[in-house]
Design a protein around this motif. Structure first.
Motif, PDB file in Angstrom:
ATOM      1  N   PRO A  64       0.830  -1.208   0.000  1.00  0.00           N
ATOM      2  CA  PRO A  64       0.000   0.000   0.000  1.00  0.00           C
ATOM      3  C   PRO A  64       0.867   1.262   0.000  1.00  0.00           C
ATOM      4  O   PRO A  64       2.103   1.180  -0.003  1.00  0.00           O
ATOM      5  CB  PRO A  64      -0.774  -0.122   1.316  1.00  0.00           C
ATOM      6  CG  PRO A  64       0.192  -0.834   2.218  1.00  0.00           C
ATOM      7  CD  PRO A  64       0.941  -1.808   1.332  1.00  0.00           C
ATOM      8  N   ASP A  65       0.227   2.406   0.006  1.00  0.00           N
ATOM      9  CA  ASP A  65       0.957   3.667   0.135  1.00  0.00           C
ATOM     10  C   ASP A  65       1.620   3.705   1.517  1.00  0.00           C
ATOM     11  O   ASP A  65       0.954   3.558   2.543  1.00  0.00           O
ATOM     12  CB  ASP A  65      -0.018   4.838  -0.014  1.00  0.00           C
ATOM     13  CG  ASP A  65       0.669   6.191   0.125  1.00  0.00           C
ATOM     14  OD1 ASP A  65       1.926   6.236   0.077  1.00  0.00           O
ATOM     15  OD2 ASP A  65      -0.036   7.195   0.288  1.00  0.00           O
ATOM     16  N   LEU A  66       2.938   3.890   1.551  1.00  0.00           N
ATOM     17  CA  LEU A  66       3.682   3.872   2.804  1.00  0.00           C
ATOM     18  C   LEU A  66       4.032   5.273   3.298  1.00  0.00           C
ATOM     19  O   LEU A  66       4.887   5.424   4.167  1.00  0.00           O
ATOM     20  CB  LEU A  66       4.955   3.030   2.645  1.00  0.00           C
ATOM     21  CG  LEU A  66       4.729   1.565   2.271  1.00  0.00           C
ATOM     22  CD1 LEU A  66       6.059   0.821   2.210  1.00  0.00           C
ATOM     23  CD2 LEU A  66       3.782   0.876   3.256  1.00  0.00           C
ATOM     24  N   THR A  67       3.376   6.285   2.774  1.00  0.00           N
ATOM     25  CA  THR A  67       3.581   7.637   3.278  1.00  0.00           C
ATOM     26  C   THR A  67       3.276   7.687   4.776  1.00  0.00           C
ATOM     27  O   THR A  67       2.251   7.182   5.232  1.00  0.00           O
ATOM     28  CB  THR A  67       2.662   8.626   2.533  1.00  0.00           C
ATOM     29  OG1 THR A  67       2.937   8.558   1.137  1.00  0.00           O
ATOM     30  CG2 THR A  67       2.885  10.047   3.027  1.00  0.00           C
ATOM     31  N   GLY A  68       4.167   8.283   5.541  1.00  0.00           N
ATOM     32  CA  GLY A  68       4.014   8.353   6.988  1.00  0.00           C
ATOM     33  C   GLY A  68       4.713   7.243   7.724  1.00  0.00           C
ATOM     34  O   GLY A  68       4.800   7.270   8.958  1.00  0.00           O
ATOM     35  N   CYS A  69       5.216   6.253   6.991  1.00  0.00           N
ATOM     36  CA  CYS A  69       5.974   5.176   7.627  1.00  0.00           C
ATOM     37  C   CYS A  69       7.430   5.585   7.803  1.00  0.00           C
ATOM     38  O   CYS A  69       7.992   6.325   6.996  1.00  0.00           O
ATOM     39  CB  CYS A  69       5.907   3.900   6.792  1.00  0.00           C
ATOM     40  SG  CYS A  69       4.331   3.047   6.887  1.00  0.00           S
ATOM     41  N   ARG A  70       8.024   5.094   8.840  1.00  0.00           N
ATOM     42  CA  ARG A  70       9.456   5.284   9.086  1.00  0.00           C
ATOM     43  C   ARG A  70      10.213   3.976   8.967  1.00  0.00           C
ATOM     44  O   ARG A  70      11.416   3.973   8.696  1.00  0.00           O
ATOM     45  CB  ARG A  70       9.659   5.881  10.503  1.00  0.00           C
ATOM     46  CG  ARG A  70      11.098   6.086  10.901  1.00  0.00           C
ATOM     47  CD  ARG A  70      11.755   7.203  10.130  1.00  0.00           C
ATOM     48  NE  ARG A  70      13.183   7.271  10.423  1.00  0.00           N
ATOM     49  CZ  ARG A  70      14.136   6.660   9.713  1.00  0.00           C
ATOM     50  NH1 ARG A  70      13.800   5.918   8.658  1.00  0.00           N
ATOM     51  NH2 ARG A  70      15.399   6.767  10.041  1.00  0.00           N
ATOM     52  N   VAL A  71       9.503   2.849   9.158  1.00  0.00           N
ATOM     53  CA  VAL A  71      10.157   1.544   9.222  1.00  0.00           C
ATOM     54  C   VAL A  71       9.384   0.530   8.398  1.00  0.00           C
ATOM     55  O   VAL A  71       8.145   0.524   8.401  1.00  0.00           O
ATOM     56  CB  VAL A  71      10.243   1.047  10.694  1.00  0.00           C
ATOM     57  CG1 VAL A  71      10.729  -0.393  10.773  1.00  0.00           C
ATOM     58  CG2 VAL A  71      11.151   1.959  11.515  1.00  0.00           C
ATOM     59  N   LEU A  72      10.122  -0.326   7.698  1.00  0.00           N
ATOM     60  CA  LEU A  72       9.579  -1.564   7.159  1.00  0.00           C
ATOM     61  C   LEU A  72      10.095  -2.690   8.033  1.00  0.00           C
ATOM     62  O   LEU A  72      11.304  -2.943   8.087  1.00  0.00           O
ATOM     63  CB  LEU A  72      10.029  -1.780   5.709  1.00  0.00           C
ATOM     64  CG  LEU A  72       9.760  -3.177   5.122  1.00  0.00           C
ATOM     65  CD1 LEU A  72       8.262  -3.484   5.092  1.00  0.00           C
ATOM     66  CD2 LEU A  72      10.379  -3.307   3.734  1.00  0.00           C
TER      67      LEU A  72
END
Length: 355
Positions: free
Chosen positions: A135-143
């Protein structure tokens, strides 16, 4: 823990311990250490110079073709501790963490307690296997990449890992790669360390505990390929997170350097077991033969059936709803046991399934 949590007559098939003896090479290494020097280890103040870092680098090179730098290795108590350390030092409350779901439930609890919002990457059935769309990962810092995946047993392909790497680059993500089940991949599948694809963004977390049945040893390693993660960890007081103990290091080094014959025999048993489940459980369980791990992800139709199976069939399983999005209506079965015990487990489950 596995056996203490069940009533008499109940077979524990939940927590990921094997019902198998420890590799004799590990036992012998522990005996030698216990009968010898129990003083401060030489690597106490410089873990990267000790035998654990060297054994890790040797194993990654020999088994996976990854030239991991032992100077970038640090020791921890276990992967849950290591995950929490890097979330604490490299992120802030409110930073999103992308995880394939359903997901290993202690990781989900960590994210909730630490106020790092979960961004699900949903695993979906795809024939005999599983697929996902990022999905859109905008706003994520970590995978937070669990590969091989727990609980589905999927070993991600190079194409899938490359796609994840592209998203990590695009969104400037720190990748925490939990690869604790790497040694439990079945032919013809292969484990590909994520650090071979995106080295400068990856902190690799692993341990000998799953493949060699050493859960009580309390020893794991982190390879800090990400410069920011190294800097953040080095800024902490030197002993605030502790370090591996001498017995944990001895057991891990012995397993990685001398335990492969034991591991091959164990993998042969687990390989038979994963196919036995497919042959003996009714199709109503929706079982897909895992490509890795010794965990079977079973579709049972509705939430709460783990409790029913324990009460009516005398088998303790993990409740799927605990694994987050996509988990409800499933249970997780640990099949790392002897063939007669597995046969008894499957007979009990088949007889108690509500259909």
């Amino acid at each position: 823990m596995k056996w203490a949590a069940v009533e008499p007559g109940v077979i524990p098939a939940w927590i990921a311990d094997m019902d198998l003896p420890t590799a004799p090479e590990v036992i012998e290494a522990l005996r030698r250490r216990a009968g010898g020097d129990l003083g401060y280890p030489a690597w106490l103040t410089d873990p990267s110079a000790g035998p654990l870092a060297e054994a890790f680098a040797e194993r990654m090179a020999g088994r996976y073709g990854w030239a991991a730098d032992p100077a970038l290795v640090r020791s921890f108590n276990d992967l849950n501790q290591a995950l929490q350390v890097f979330l604490h030092t490299c992120t802030e409350p409110g930073d999103g963490v992308a995880v394939h779901t359903p997901a290993y439930h202690p990781f989900l609890s960590t994210l909730e307690v630490m106020e790092r919002p979960l961004r699900p990457i949903q695993m979906e059935p795809d024939g005999d296997s599983w697929r996902f769309e990022v999905p859109d990962l905008t706003g994520c810092r970590v995978l937070l990449l669990v590969n091989p995946h727990n609980p589905t047993g999927r070993a991600f392909t190079r194409a899938e890992l490359t796609e994840l790497a592209e998203h990590a680059e695009r969104h400037d993500l720190l990748v925490l790669a939990d690869e604790i089940h790497a040694d439990l991949v079945y032919e013809p599948y292969r484990h590909i360390p994520f650090a071979t694809i995106l080295p400068d963004r990856t902190v690799t977390l692993t341990s000998a505990t799953k493949a060699f049945n050493l859960g009580g040893i309390r020893c794991s390693v982190a390879h800090l390929g990400h410069p920011g993660a190294r800097k953040a960890l080095e800024a902490q007081p030197p002993f605030v997170y502790g370090s591996a103990n001498v017995f944990g290091v001895e057991a891990t080094v012995a397993a990685w350097r001398h335990g492969d014959a034991w591991l091959e025999r164990t993998l042969a048993l687990l390989d038979r077991n994963r196919h036995t489940i497919a042959a003996r459980l009714p199709e109503t369980f929706g079982y897909r033969v895992p490509e890795a791990t010794y965990l079977a992800w079973l579709r049972v139709g509705r939430p709460g059936l783990a409790e029913v199976f324990e009460r009516e069939a005398g088998v303790r399983l993990n409740e799927g709803a605990d694994f987050g999005p996509g988990g409800a209506g499933h249970v997780r079965l640990n099949f790392a046991t002897t063939e007669p015990i597995l046969a008894e487990i499957l007979d009990r489950l088949a007889g108690a399934h509500p259909g």
